[in-house]
Design an enzyme around this catalytic site. Structure first.
Site, PDB file in Angstrom:
ATOM      1  N   GLY A   1       2.532   2.568  -2.973  1.00 11.43           N
ATOM      2  CA  GLY A   1       1.535   2.773  -4.018  1.00 11.43           C
ATOM      3  C   GLY A   1       2.054   3.525  -5.232  1.00 11.43           C
ATOM      4  N   GLY A   2       3.372   3.554  -5.412  1.00  8.72           N
ATOM      5  CA  GLY A   2       3.937   4.214  -6.580  1.00  8.72           C
ATOM      6  C   GLY A   2       4.139   5.706  -6.437  1.00  8.72           C
TER       7      GLY A   2
ATOM      8  CE  LYS B   1       2.029  -5.210  -5.642  1.00  7.67           C
ATOM      9  NZ  LYS B   1       2.002  -5.693  -4.248  1.00  7.67           N
TER      10      LYS B   1
ATOM     11  NE  ARG C   1      -0.225  -1.720   3.021  1.00 10.77           N
ATOM     12  CZ  ARG C   1      -0.283  -2.259   1.818  1.00 10.77           C
ATOM     13  NH1 ARG C   1      -0.990  -3.366   1.620  1.00 10.77           N
ATOM     14  NH2 ARG C   1       0.365  -1.718   0.803  1.00 10.77           N
TER      15      ARG C   1
ATOM     16  CD  GLU D   1      16.008   0.677  -4.169  1.00 12.20           C
ATOM     17  OE1 GLU D   1      15.501   0.169  -5.192  1.00 12.20           O
ATOM     18  OE2 GLU D   1      15.626   0.388  -3.020  1.00 12.20           O
ATOM     19  CE  LYS D   2      22.080   0.092 -13.072  1.00 16.63           C
ATOM     20  NZ  LYS D   2      22.538   1.096 -14.067  1.00 16.63           N
TER      21      LYS D   2
ATOM     22  CG  ASN E   1       3.581  -3.534   1.332  1.00 12.91           C
ATOM     23  OD1 ASN E   1       3.455  -2.325   1.401  1.00 12.91           O
ATOM     24  ND2 ASN E   1       3.929  -4.153   0.225  1.00 12.91           N
TER      25      ASN E   1
ATOM     26  CB  VAL F   1      -4.920  -5.515  -2.631  1.00 14.85           C
ATOM     27  CG1 VAL F   1      -6.070  -5.763  -3.601  1.00 14.85           C
ATOM     28  CG2 VAL F   1      -4.990  -4.102  -2.071  1.00 14.85           C
TER      29      VAL F   1
ATOM     30  CD  GLU G   1       5.585  -5.362  -2.245  1.00 14.74           C
ATOM     31  OE1 GLU G   1       6.101  -4.569  -3.056  1.00 14.74           O
ATOM     32  OE2 GLU G   1       4.380  -5.370  -1.962  1.00 14.74           O
TER      33      GLU G   1
END
Length: 459
Positions: free
Chosen positions: A164-165, A237, A292, A200-201, A290, A295, A275
């Site tokens: 979730g960021g 998103k 699960r 990460e890059k 993810n 959304v 993802e």
């Protein structure tokens, strides 16, 4: 098949699961907080049990209360939806120890993919492309500096248990790296109870592409095509579509194969999403999995005709997938707009409160997943999303036209929503041409072009 399923969630996803259970002949038991006592899921569930006050840490996150209700109501399984306990390994373990089926992957599968640093290493061994980065968790700022300088700035610091960021920071130099390293660890510890981070890059202005998979306990793994989730702000998103408008058939095939390979690497069983970040020249990298339902799963349902929630329940009940890969033939184009109770003219400030008037759009190819209604009071304690508008058209142009027509028909009065912003975005040249990336909305907000629509009266 299950006789009775407990739903450990709220809002539109709880209602979505209740509807799937009814159609499958399964009784539903819903746990809810005091703030949700007047919600549609409470009205439509076969049984509904209040488990605490409004705050989620006193209700939806209380494993002992949820398990107590499950045992008292004699349920066969628990569906966690998304968010809350959906990816909580301890919760899945407790369900297993109580002989209650957790509708999702096993604790070991969740553990393998839930820890982002561990998942990266698993994907590397499986031959799935990953972004260059640290080999594991970074313990000190000195170690972080060495890695960042080797990768060359910009880099991104990520929480190993993140989502979730949260627990993410981008660094463009040594100073911002040190600051971001400590703030990401602190945020991750508060949000997930785990302050581990890795580096990460940073791929600047990538596309965010995800592939829906379904896997049963018989070793069958399906990929249901990709979704483009690049239209986002602050890693959240806002608009998703399937298929992606910027992917060639050859790349689509590679992404699907990589997603299946990723699922098989951990012997995954359930619905899940792989993802990827898509860089220039069709280079793609595994980002996370993810474990699960997502959304945005409806856009995949609309183009494939597969009911992902029902398949997830069937898989958990020990049944084989009803489809083969050859039977998955995507048709047309689908777009989903998230409708949040937020004021886009005030930097998306949350707008809880009472809905004075509510009228959802309809028509051929229009679907609305929502728990909102006229007179409903949106509580201030949870995620601000109150609806998802999903449309399907024969072509992408048809889907965009249908989406905009439906947005114009969608009336919610009493609270501010993101409908005007969704209308603005779907009318931009960049969206209509499919030329957008994860930084597009931030650039729009900085330009001030959307804010001008409030005074001009245009959307």
């Amino acid at each position: 098949m299950f006789n009775k399923v407990l739903i450990a969630n709220r809002g539109e996803i709880a209602l979505r699961i209740i509807r799937a259970c009814k159609e499958m002949g399964i009784k539903s038991v819903l746990v809810y907080s005091k703030a949700d006592e007047d919600s549609l899921p409470v009205k439509f569930a076969d049984q509904a049990v209040c488990i605490g006050p409004a705050q989620s840490n006193e209700s939806y996150l209380l494993i002992d209360r949820i398990i107590s209700v499950a045992e008292i109501c004699d349920v066969d399984a628990i569906h966690p939806g998304y968010g809350f306990l959906a990816e909580n390994i301890h919760f899945a373990e407790i369900c297993k120890s109580c002989n209650i089926t957790f509708i999702g992957p096993t604790p070991d599968q969740m553990r393998a993919m839930g820890d982002k640093a561990c998942a990266r290493e698993t994907m590397r061994k499986a031959g799935v492309p990953i972004t260059p980065g640290s080999g594991g968790v970074i313990e000190t700022e000195e170690e972080a500096l060495v890695i960042a300088r080797k990768l060359e700035y910009p880099v991104i610091i990520k929480a190993s248990a993140g989502g979730g960021g949260r627990g993410m920071r981008i660094a463009h130099n040594d100073a911002s790296l040190i600051q971001g390293f400590h703030s990401a660890k602190t945020e991750a510890e508060k949000a997930f109870g785990n302050g581990d981070v890795y580096i990460e890059k940073f791929i600047e202005n990538p596309k965010h592409i995800e592939v829906q998979i379904l896997a049963d306990s018989f070793g069958n793994v399906l990929q249901l095509g990709e979704r483009d989730c690049s239209m986002q702000r602050r890693h959240q998103k806002l608009i998703e579509e399937s298929p992606s408008p910027s992917i060639s058939p050859a790349l689509r095939k590679k992404l699907g194969e990589a997603a299946v390979k990723a699922a098989k690497a951990v012997k995954y069983v359930s619905a899940g999403t792989i993802e990827f970040l898509l860089g220039p020249k069709e280079q793609f990298y595994f980002m996370e999995m993810n474990t699960r339902v997502q959304v945005e799963h409806p856009v995949t349902e609309m183009v494939t005709g597969v009911d992902i929630i029902k398949e997830q329940i069937r898989i958990a009940a020990g049944l084989k997938l009803q489809y083969t890969q050859k039977q998955i033939i995507p048709r047309g184009h689908a777009i989903e707009c998230r409708i949040n109770a937020e004021d886009p003219y005030r930097n998306f400030a949350p707008c809880p409160g009472k809905i004075d008037f509510y009228s959802a759009p309809g028509g051929y190819g229009v679907r609305v997943d929502s728990h909102a209604y006229c007179g409903y009071s949106i509580p201030p304690y949870y995620d601000s999303m109150i609806a998802k508008l999903i449309v399907h058209g024969d072509t992408r142009a048809d889907a965009i036209a249908k989406c905009r027509r439906a947005l114009e028909e969608y009336i919610i009065e009493g609270v501010a929503t993101t409908i005007p912003f969704d209308l603005f975005i779907t009318g931009t040249k960049e969206f209509n041409e499919g030329h957008y990336d994860t930084g597009f909305i931030e650039r729009v907000m900085k330009s001030g072009s959307f804010e001008k629509t409030k005074t001009s009266g245009q959307s």
